[in-house]
Design an enzyme around this catalytic site. Structure first.
Site, mmCIF file in Angstrom:
data_model
loop_
_atom_site.group_PDB
_atom_site.id
_atom_site.type_symbol
_atom_site.label_atom_id
_atom_site.label_comp_id
_atom_site.label_asym_id
_atom_site.label_seq_id
_atom_site.Cartn_x
_atom_site.Cartn_y
_atom_site.Cartn_z
ATOM 1 N N PHE A 1 0.863 -1.195 0.000
ATOM 2 C CA PHE A 1 0.000 0.000 0.000
ATOM 3 C C PHE A 1 0.889 1.230 0.000
ATOM 4 O O PHE A 1 1.658 1.429 0.948
ATOM 5 C CB PHE A 1 -0.854 -0.058 1.260
ATOM 6 N N GLY B 1 -9.909 5.718 4.776
ATOM 7 C CA GLY B 1 -10.897 4.686 5.107
ATOM 8 C C GLY B 1 -10.230 3.324 5.295
ATOM 9 O O GLY B 1 -10.616 2.539 6.161
ATOM 10 N N GLU C 1 0.786 4.115 10.459
ATOM 11 C CA GLU C 1 -0.693 4.197 10.521
ATOM 12 C C GLU C 1 -1.143 5.402 11.331
ATOM 13 O O GLU C 1 -2.171 5.366 12.003
ATOM 14 C CB GLU C 1 -1.270 2.926 11.157
ATOM 15 N N ASP D 1 1.272 11.239 18.076
ATOM 16 C CA ASP D 1 0.849 12.658 18.129
ATOM 17 C C ASP D 1 -0.368 12.900 17.234
ATOM 18 O O ASP D 1 -1.307 13.593 17.624
ATOM 19 C CB ASP D 1 1.974 13.580 17.618
HETATM 20 P P1 TGC Z 1 -8.960 15.964 6.471
HETATM 21 O O1 TGC Z 1 -9.315 17.242 5.783
HETATM 22 O O2 TGC Z 1 -9.187 15.838 7.928
HETATM 23 O O3 TGC Z 1 -9.727 14.765 5.743
HETATM 24 C C1 TGC Z 1 -9.727 14.609 4.315
HETATM 25 C C2 TGC Z 1 -10.920 13.747 3.959
HETATM 26 O O4 TGC Z 1 -10.769 12.446 4.527
HETATM 27 C C3 TGC Z 1 -11.853 12.165 5.432
HETATM 28 N N1 TGC Z 1 -11.276 11.427 6.558
HETATM 29 C C4 TGC Z 1 -11.450 10.117 6.732
HETATM 30 N N2 TGC Z 1 -12.176 9.221 6.051
HETATM 31 C C5 TGC Z 1 -12.148 7.930 6.482
HETATM 32 N N3 TGC Z 1 -11.417 7.550 7.549
HETATM 33 C C6 TGC Z 1 -10.674 8.421 8.269
HETATM 34 N N4 TGC Z 1 -9.933 8.014 9.312
HETATM 35 C C7 TGC Z 1 -10.671 9.791 7.875
HETATM 36 N N5 TGC Z 1 -10.048 10.915 8.331
HETATM 37 C C8 TGC Z 1 -10.431 11.906 7.514
HETATM 38 C C9 TGC Z 1 -12.387 13.518 5.818
HETATM 39 O O5 TGC Z 1 -13.732 13.428 6.226
HETATM 40 C C10 TGC Z 1 -12.237 14.278 4.521
HETATM 41 O O6 TGC Z 1 -13.263 13.865 3.632
HETATM 42 P P2 TGC Z 1 -13.910 14.907 2.569
HETATM 43 O O7 TGC Z 1 -14.959 14.090 1.900
HETATM 44 O O8 TGC Z 1 -14.418 16.031 3.409
HETATM 45 O O9 TGC Z 1 -12.778 15.304 1.676
HETATM 46 O O10 TGC Z 1 -7.463 15.640 6.078
HETATM 47 P P3 TGC Z 1 -6.106 16.333 6.495
HETATM 48 O O11 TGC Z 1 -5.318 16.551 5.247
HETATM 49 O O12 TGC Z 1 -6.360 17.536 7.383
HETATM 50 O O13 TGC Z 1 -5.362 15.205 7.331
HETATM 51 C C11 TGC Z 1 -5.874 14.729 8.519
HETATM 52 C C12 TGC Z 1 -4.933 13.681 9.152
HETATM 53 C C13 TGC Z 1 -3.633 14.324 9.604
HETATM 54 C C14 TGC Z 1 -5.643 13.162 10.373
HETATM 55 C C15 TGC Z 1 -4.672 12.502 8.227
HETATM 56 O O14 TGC Z 1 -4.157 12.879 7.050
HETATM 57 C C16 TGC Z 1 -3.862 11.398 8.832
HETATM 58 O O15 TGC Z 1 -4.456 10.456 9.375
HETATM 59 N N6 TGC Z 1 -2.488 11.410 8.785
HETATM 60 C C17 TGC Z 1 -1.670 10.270 9.180
HETATM 61 C C18 TGC Z 1 -1.145 9.559 7.961
HETATM 62 C C19 TGC Z 1 -1.136 8.086 8.107
HETATM 63 O O16 TGC Z 1 -1.753 7.499 8.971
HETATM 64 N N7 TGC Z 1 -0.432 7.423 7.215
HETATM 65 C C20 TGC Z 1 -0.413 5.986 7.210
HETATM 66 C C21 TGC Z 1 0.259 5.461 5.976
HETATM 67 S S1 TGC Z 1 -0.018 3.732 5.735
HETATM 68 C C22 TGC Z 1 0.874 2.974 6.901
HETATM 69 O O17 TGC Z 1 1.451 3.544 7.771
HETATM 70 C C23 TGC Z 1 0.882 1.511 6.805
HETATM 71 S S2 TGC Z 1 1.835 0.722 7.977
HETATM 72 C C24 TGC Z 1 1.336 -0.823 7.564
HETATM 73 C C25 TGC Z 1 1.826 -1.899 8.454
HETATM 74 O O18 TGC Z 1 2.971 -2.362 8.237
HETATM 75 O O19 TGC Z 1 1.010 -2.393 9.305
HETATM 76 P P1 FAD Z 2 6.494 12.968 9.987
HETATM 77 O O1 FAD Z 2 5.146 13.186 9.424
HETATM 78 O O2 FAD Z 2 7.628 13.708 9.384
HETATM 79 O O3 FAD Z 2 6.440 13.287 11.538
HETATM 80 C C1 FAD Z 2 7.624 13.487 12.325
HETATM 81 C C2 FAD Z 2 7.184 13.901 13.734
HETATM 82 O O4 FAD Z 2 6.430 15.123 13.668
HETATM 83 C C3 FAD Z 2 6.258 12.875 14.379
HETATM 84 O O5 FAD Z 2 6.548 12.779 15.752
HETATM 85 C C4 FAD Z 2 4.872 13.460 14.182
HETATM 86 O O6 FAD Z 2 3.961 13.055 15.187
HETATM 87 C C5 FAD Z 2 5.173 14.946 14.285
HETATM 88 N N1 FAD Z 2 4.164 15.748 13.577
HETATM 89 C C6 FAD Z 2 3.869 15.738 12.254
HETATM 90 N N2 FAD Z 2 2.876 16.588 11.983
HETATM 91 C C7 FAD Z 2 2.497 17.145 13.169
HETATM 92 C C8 FAD Z 2 1.510 18.090 13.558
HETATM 93 N N3 FAD Z 2 0.673 18.616 12.678
HETATM 94 N N4 FAD Z 2 1.443 18.425 14.853
HETATM 95 C C9 FAD Z 2 2.268 17.863 15.781
HETATM 96 N N5 FAD Z 2 3.217 16.980 15.471
HETATM 97 C C10 FAD Z 2 3.338 16.613 14.182
HETATM 98 N N6 FAD Z 2 3.366 4.107 4.857
HETATM 99 C C11 FAD Z 2 2.631 3.611 3.807
HETATM 100 O O7 FAD Z 2 2.040 4.370 3.047
HETATM 101 N N7 FAD Z 2 2.556 2.266 3.589
HETATM 102 C C12 FAD Z 2 3.188 1.366 4.386
HETATM 103 O O8 FAD Z 2 3.072 0.149 4.166
HETATM 104 C C13 FAD Z 2 3.980 1.851 5.466
HETATM 105 N N8 FAD Z 2 4.700 0.985 6.224
HETATM 106 C C14 FAD Z 2 5.576 1.459 7.156
HETATM 107 C C15 FAD Z 2 6.445 0.591 7.817
HETATM 108 C C16 FAD Z 2 7.358 1.075 8.741
HETATM 109 C C17 FAD Z 2 8.320 0.136 9.389
HETATM 110 C C18 FAD Z 2 7.369 2.447 9.066
HETATM 111 C C19 FAD Z 2 8.322 2.979 10.116
HETATM 112 C C20 FAD Z 2 6.522 3.336 8.422
HETATM 113 C C21 FAD Z 2 5.637 2.856 7.447
HETATM 114 N N9 FAD Z 2 4.812 3.736 6.711
HETATM 115 C C22 FAD Z 2 4.041 3.261 5.668
HETATM 116 C C23 FAD Z 2 4.946 5.171 6.882
HETATM 117 C C24 FAD Z 2 4.240 5.731 8.120
HETATM 118 O O9 FAD Z 2 2.850 5.758 7.939
HETATM 119 C C25 FAD Z 2 4.801 7.137 8.377
HETATM 120 O O10 FAD Z 2 6.113 6.963 8.847
HETATM 121 C C26 FAD Z 2 3.976 7.921 9.378
HETATM 122 O O11 FAD Z 2 2.700 8.246 8.847
HETATM 123 C C27 FAD Z 2 4.674 9.214 9.822
HETATM 124 O O12 FAD Z 2 5.210 9.920 8.761
HETATM 125 P P2 FAD Z 2 6.759 10.405 8.811
HETATM 126 O O13 FAD Z 2 7.593 9.240 9.172
HETATM 127 O O14 FAD Z 2 7.036 11.101 7.537
HETATM 128 O O15 FAD Z 2 6.832 11.414 10.021
#
Ligand code: TGC
Ligand code: FAD
Length: 392
Positions: free
Chosen positions: A136, A245, A371, A375
């Site tokens: 993903f 989602g 995920e 913070d």
């Molecule tokens: P924001 O304006 O709040 O929202 C944009 C649109 O998205 C909707 N929405 C959601 N929908 C479903 N589920 C949720 N949890 C949702 N959160 C928000 C929202 O309603 C809106 O919809 P629409 O129709 O109005 O456009 O977006 P933002 O740009 O202000 O960002 C909000 C924030 C910071 C919370 C969000 O972007 C976020 O969650 N950031 C964290 C990024 C993250 O979690 N990345 C994960 C990458 S994948 C990964 O890490 C896989 S690890 C896999 C593994 O090994 O297990």
């Molecule tokens: P940053 O966004 O640069 O954040 C750095 C620090 O700043 C953090 O402490 C954060 O909390 C803080 N910060 C950022 N914004 C704010 C704010 N607005 N206010 C206060 N504090 C803030 N991603 C995928 O898409 N697919 C995957 O399969 C996937 N697998 C992963 C596997 C591993 C082992 C790891 C480590 C990460 C993976 N990720 C994946 C990425 C992961 O989702 C991101 O690392 C995570 O979302 C944080 O992004 P970043 O590392 O760029 O940190």
């Protein structure tokens, strides 16, 4: 590595809240982890190699698409069964749970939820059986917590799309057969695309030197003018809400999974404390060690209840994204704290690979970051209760 003597703590008789099916699914996963994961996982982590041999077993215990309907190859289970499977797998190793989370919630789920019927039939059964592995791609080098800023993009070239950009930190990428990739179209709208290994201009270099999730392969996704057939676009949802989602589903699984890691650390520390003698007594007889163990089981029990209630809400279709964020944040933080305390109970032995605790602790440093960081989930709760986003 010592033999796996794990005994699951259930201080509040949570089993009474589970159905026979839940317990059957949970016990099958527990047995499989004991038999096929525990004996090999320490060496895989030390060698920083994803143990491909476990793919078949993960498929057999229903870990690939637990809640995807059976007609598409999934196990057709409910959300609590899904959570219990994640708990048991992460009891073995967070990296193994990562592989299952990505396959189920970040690859199968978007194809099932946002894909066409042809895409469902083409990919889901193969993903459920482990014949295909997926990854993903949301995170980019300059856009982690803020995925809406992504720069990966695709252009409409008539009979195909042309994809350019890069994704970083992608679990499973080095060996995945397909990638669900999030990219912007020419209007800046985010869409999901299915990219297949072998497409010209698509590469997946591995990321090395991790001290965490060493048994899970992590890498990049690089797109250099990759031609994507038009039928590979996920047609039924666009915008940032589409990838977010999927994260709801994966974060829910992590809220349960982290309990598994914590249970393993607690169980190991409890057993060790009864066996290890210092000053002529088992260290379990000292108040300071009892404080650690008592606090661990208290926090584990609270996390179990949170996860179970969230599972009920998910089954009823009532769980909000913010509720999922709270559980992911709380339970991973709890697990990391339990791991740190449990490691201290083992003294010097706690830093070795003879026990699982240090591996869990290092793994959880990734789990608390991916995920959505600790913070970011706090800010999601803050926004939910005040109505005011504090992200920027
Ligand atoms: P924001 O304006 O709040 O929202 C944009 C649109 O998205 C909707 N929405 C959601 N929908 C479903 N589920 C949720 N949890 C949702 N959160 C928000 C929202 O309603 C809106 O919809 P629409 O129709 O109005 O456009 O977006 P933002 O740009 O202000 O960002 C909000 C924030 C910071 C919370 C969000 O972007 C976020 O969650 N950031 C964290 C990024 C993250 O979690 N990345 C994960 C990458 S994948 C990964 O890490 C896989 S690890 C896999 C593994 O090994 O297990
Ligand atoms: P940053 O966004 O640069 O954040 C750095 C620090 O700043 C953090 O402490 C954060 O909390 C803080 N910060 C950022 N914004 C704010 C704010 N607005 N206010 C206060 N504090 C803030 N991603 C995928 O898409 N697919 C995957 O399969 C996937 N697998 C992963 C596997 C591993 C082992 C790891 C480590 C990460 C993976 N990720 C994946 C990425 C992961 O989702 C991101 O690392 C995570 O979302 C944080 O992004 P970043 O590392 O760029 O940190």
């Amino acid at each position: 590595m010592k033999p796996d003597l794990f005994q699951a703590p259930d201080y509040y008789n949570l089993d009474d809240l589970l159905t026979e099916e839940h317990k059957m699914v949970r016990d099958a996963a527990r047995e499989w982890v004991k038999r096929d994961v525990s004996p090999i996982i320490e060496e895989a982590a030390q060698d920083a190699k994803f143990p491909k041999s476990i793919i078949k077993g993960l498929a057999e215990i229903g870990a690939f698409g637990p809640y995807i309907p059976e007609e598409y190859g999934g196990a057709g289970l409910d959300q609590i069964a899904y959570g219990l499977i994640m708990q048991e797998i992460e009891r073995g190793d967070s990296g193994v749970r990562s592989t299952a989370s990505v396959q189920s919630s970040l690859v199968m789920y978007p194809i099932y939820k946002y894909g066409s019927e042809e895409q469902r039939k083409k990919y889901l059964p193969k993903l459920a059986s482990g014949e295909f592995m997926g990854c993903f791609g949301l995170t980019e080098p300059d856009h982690g917590s803020n995925p809406s800023g992504m720069v990966t993009n695709f252009k409409d070239k008539g009979d195909h799309y042309l994809l350019n950009g890069a994704k970083l930190w992608i679990s499973n990428s080095p060996f995945a057969d397909i990638a669900v990739v999030w990219a912007k179209n020419e209007e800046g709208r985010i869409h999901g695309l299915i990219v297949e290994r072998g497409m010209e201009g698509f590469s997946t270099p591995e990321t090395h030197n991790k001290w965490s999730l060493r048994a899970s392969a992590t890498g990049e996704l690089i797109f250099d003018n990759v031609k994507i057939p038009k039928e590979n676009l996920l047609p039924n949802k666009s915008g940032l809400g589409a990838p977010l989602g999927c994260l709801d589903s994966a974060r829910f699984g992590i809220a349960w999974g982290a309990i598994g890691a914590a249970m393993d650390c607690y169980d190991t520390a409890l057993r060790y404390s009864k066996e290890r003698v210092q000053f002529g007594k088992p260290i379990a007889s000292f108040q300071l060690q009892q404080k650690k163990l008592a606090e661990m089981i208290t926090e584990i029990t609270k996390a179990q209840l949170l996860a179970w209630r969230l599972g009920v809400l998910r089954n009823e279709g009532k769980a909000t994204s913010a509720q999922i964020s709270m559980a992911k944040r709380n339970n991973v933080d709890m697990a990391l704290k339990v791991a740190r305390e449990a490691r201290q109970v083992l003294g010097a032995m706690g830093i070795t690979g003879d026990y699982s605790i240090m591996r869990h602790m290092m793994n959880l440093e990734s789990v608390i970051t991916y995920e959505g960081t600790h913070d970011i989930h706090l800010l999601i709760t803050g926004m939910d209760i005040t109505g005011i986003p504090a992200f920027n």
